[in-house]
Scaffold this motif. Structure first.
Motif, PDB file in Angstrom:
ATOM      1  N   HIS A   1      42.319  47.388  34.942  1.00  0.00           N
ATOM      2  CA  HIS A   1      40.942  47.596  35.391  1.00  0.00           C
ATOM      3  C   HIS A   1      40.173  46.281  35.419  1.00  0.00           C
ATOM      4  N   ARG A   2      40.259  45.500  34.330  1.00  0.00           N
ATOM      5  CA  ARG A   2      39.530  44.233  34.266  1.00  0.00           C
ATOM      6  C   ARG A   2      40.127  43.207  35.230  1.00  0.00           C
ATOM      7  N   ARG A   3      41.435  43.281  35.453  1.00  0.00           N
ATOM      8  CA  ARG A   3      42.060  42.372  36.411  1.00  0.00           C
ATOM      9  C   ARG A   3      41.518  42.646  37.817  1.00  0.00           C
ATOM     10  N   LEU A   4      41.320  43.901  38.147  1.00  0.00           N
ATOM     11  CA  LEU A   4      40.773  44.265  39.450  1.00  0.00           C
ATOM     12  C   LEU A   4      39.335  43.768  39.592  1.00  0.00           C
ATOM     13  N   LEU A   5      38.543  43.930  38.531  1.00  0.00           N
ATOM     14  CA  LEU A   5      37.163  43.460  38.569  1.00  0.00           C
ATOM     15  C   LEU A   5      37.111  41.934  38.693  1.00  0.00           C
ATOM     16  N   ALA A   6      37.996  41.240  37.950  1.00  0.00           N
ATOM     17  CA  ALA A   6      38.021  39.785  38.018  1.00  0.00           C
ATOM     18  C   ALA A   6      38.404  39.306  39.413  1.00  0.00           C
ATOM     19  N   ALA A   7      39.359  39.977  40.025  1.00  0.00           N
ATOM     20  CA  ALA A   7      39.764  39.599  41.380  1.00  0.00           C
ATOM     21  C   ALA A   7      38.624  39.813  42.371  1.00  0.00           C
TER      22      ALA A   7
ATOM     23  N   VAL B   1      43.120  32.526  30.746  1.00  0.00           N
ATOM     24  CA  VAL B   1      42.575  33.813  30.305  1.00  0.00           C
ATOM     25  C   VAL B   1      43.719  34.687  29.836  1.00  0.00           C
ATOM     26  N   ASP B   2      43.529  35.339  28.687  1.00  0.00           N
ATOM     27  CA  ASP B   2      44.551  36.248  28.179  1.00  0.00           C
ATOM     28  C   ASP B   2      44.813  37.370  29.187  1.00  0.00           C
TER      29      ASP B   2
END
Length: 391
Positions: free
Chosen positions: A128-134, A122-123
């Motif tokens: 914010h999106r990294r936190l949601l993905a985690a 994943v690029d």
């Protein structure tokens, strides 16, 4: 025995996981068992994002649906095909003590996340999106753990899955079965046309064109190989939305030697396999990977990574050419061997065909029946097993 197969897939025989469920169900019916299927709930969800629905709505909704079915129909075995089904295993066995509740994984989401950390496909995400993905990954991890520990038994299509599950959740090996998928009859029959010994190599890629399937690796190396092997051909069978991208990236190097196709009916796909010599299998994660087995059944040499069920079924250097996932140098070296010596690839394909034809859906049904019987005897006792078989 009577079975209820439960999944969140659309009923589609041409799709990977749903097609496998249908094939196992049909094979069990041929052995005299009753099999009903409960497919994706068409009703609307309240949460907008599919990942949120998986975590917060699906477990409860699916438990309700299975409980409603069990209130009107007795089943010896319920097999659910996704890891967000933990409420079924935690709540329903006490209400239906004569039913065995199993899980069938087609990939195991926790192992997907582990593979993604090992091979970041994943690029770079925003904070914010990294936190949601985690957060989503942690939710999947917890769901997988609850399902693995609460179900009576678990069926996986490859030893990679079973070893990960056994090691991660400290489960008894008796609770888990490796049952590889079968080969559809359309890929088992027919012959390959005879071609000259040193005819140019015909390469094929079949599957989703995604980073975890090795698309980036193909884009790095295949254009260069087109110059070094000007007679070799290349074909892609990919999702419709990827066709334009694949053409734009590989057309300059391969020109008229490139073919890009969308999804095909199974009979047409079998013919496409039969017109090629090598299947490219550079995936960094697979639950099983039916394309490699289909290709072997049609006499292709699989060149790729040791992922999914490939190392369970094929012998390296004998019935397929594969190396450790992520070893791009090793994969490229094996592909170049085939390009320099097409007859080598074709001889491996001959051996592959003999290996693949041992894997039928009737074998899958037999092994599924045996595992269900063993789990039922362990959970409910021998008398319950004998009673269900007699019925």
């Amino acid at each position: 025995m009577s079975f209820l197969f439960v999944s969140e897939f659309e009923q589609n025989p041409d799709s990977g996981a749903a097609g496998s469920i249908l094939a196992v169900a049909d094979a069990l019916r041929r052995r005299g068992h009753r099999v009903d299927c409960l497919w994706r709930d068409p009703g609307p969800y309240r949460l907008p994002h599919p990942r949120l629905r998986e975590l917060f709505e699906l477990p409860r909704r699916q438990c309700w649906r299975v409980a409603a079915r069990l209130r009107v129909t007795d089943y010896d075995v319920v097999i659910v095909s996704q890891p967000f089904s933990y409420l079924i295993y935690e709540r329903l066995p006490a209400l239906y003590p004569n039913t065995v509740f199993l899980n069938r994984t087609h990939g195991w989401e926790h192992r997907v996340d582990a593979a993604q950390r090992r091979f970041p496909w994943v690029d770079q995400l925003s904070p914010h999106r990294r936190l949601l993905a985690a957060g989503a990954a942690e939710g999947r991890r917890r769901a997988c753990a609850r399902t693995a520990r609460a179900c009576h038994g678990l069926i996986a299509p490859s030893s990679f899955c079973t070893k990960f599950i056994e090691r991660t959740y400290e489960l008894s090996p008796r609770k888990i079965a490796v049952i590889p998928y079968g080969l559809d009859e359309i890929f088992r029959r027919g012959t390959r046309a005879t071609i000259p010994i040193n005819a140019p190599l015909r390469m094929l890629y079949v599957g989703q064109y995604r980073p975890w399937k090795g698309s980036n690796m193909l884009e790095r190396y295949l254009p260069r190989l087109a110059d070094e092997h000007p007679d070799a051909t290349l074909t892609f069978v990919v999702q419709h939305e990827a066709i334009a991208h694949v053409r734009s990236h590989f057309q300059p190097a391969y020109g008229g030697r490139l073919s890009v196709l969308g999804w095909l009916p199974r009979d047409e796909l079998a013919d496409v396999y039969g017109r090629h010599d090598v299947l490219l299998f550079p995936t960094m994660f697979e639950g099983f990977g039916k394309t490699f087995l289909e290709a072997m059944g049609r006499g292709l040499c699989v060149v790729g990574y040791a992922e999914g069920g490939l190392p369970d079924i094929a012998v390296a250097e004998e019935s397929a050419l594969f190396c450790e996932p992520g070893n791009e140098t090793g994969l490229l070296e094996r592909l170049e061997r085939c390009l320099r010596d097409p007859e080598l690839a074709r001889m491996i394909g001959v051996r592959a065909r003999g290996v693949a034809r041992r894997y039928s859906w009737d074998r899958v049904a037999t092994e599924t029946e045996q595992f269900c019987t063993a789990i039922k005897e362990r959970v409910l006792g021998a008398d319950a097993v004998n009673g269900s078989l007699a019925g």
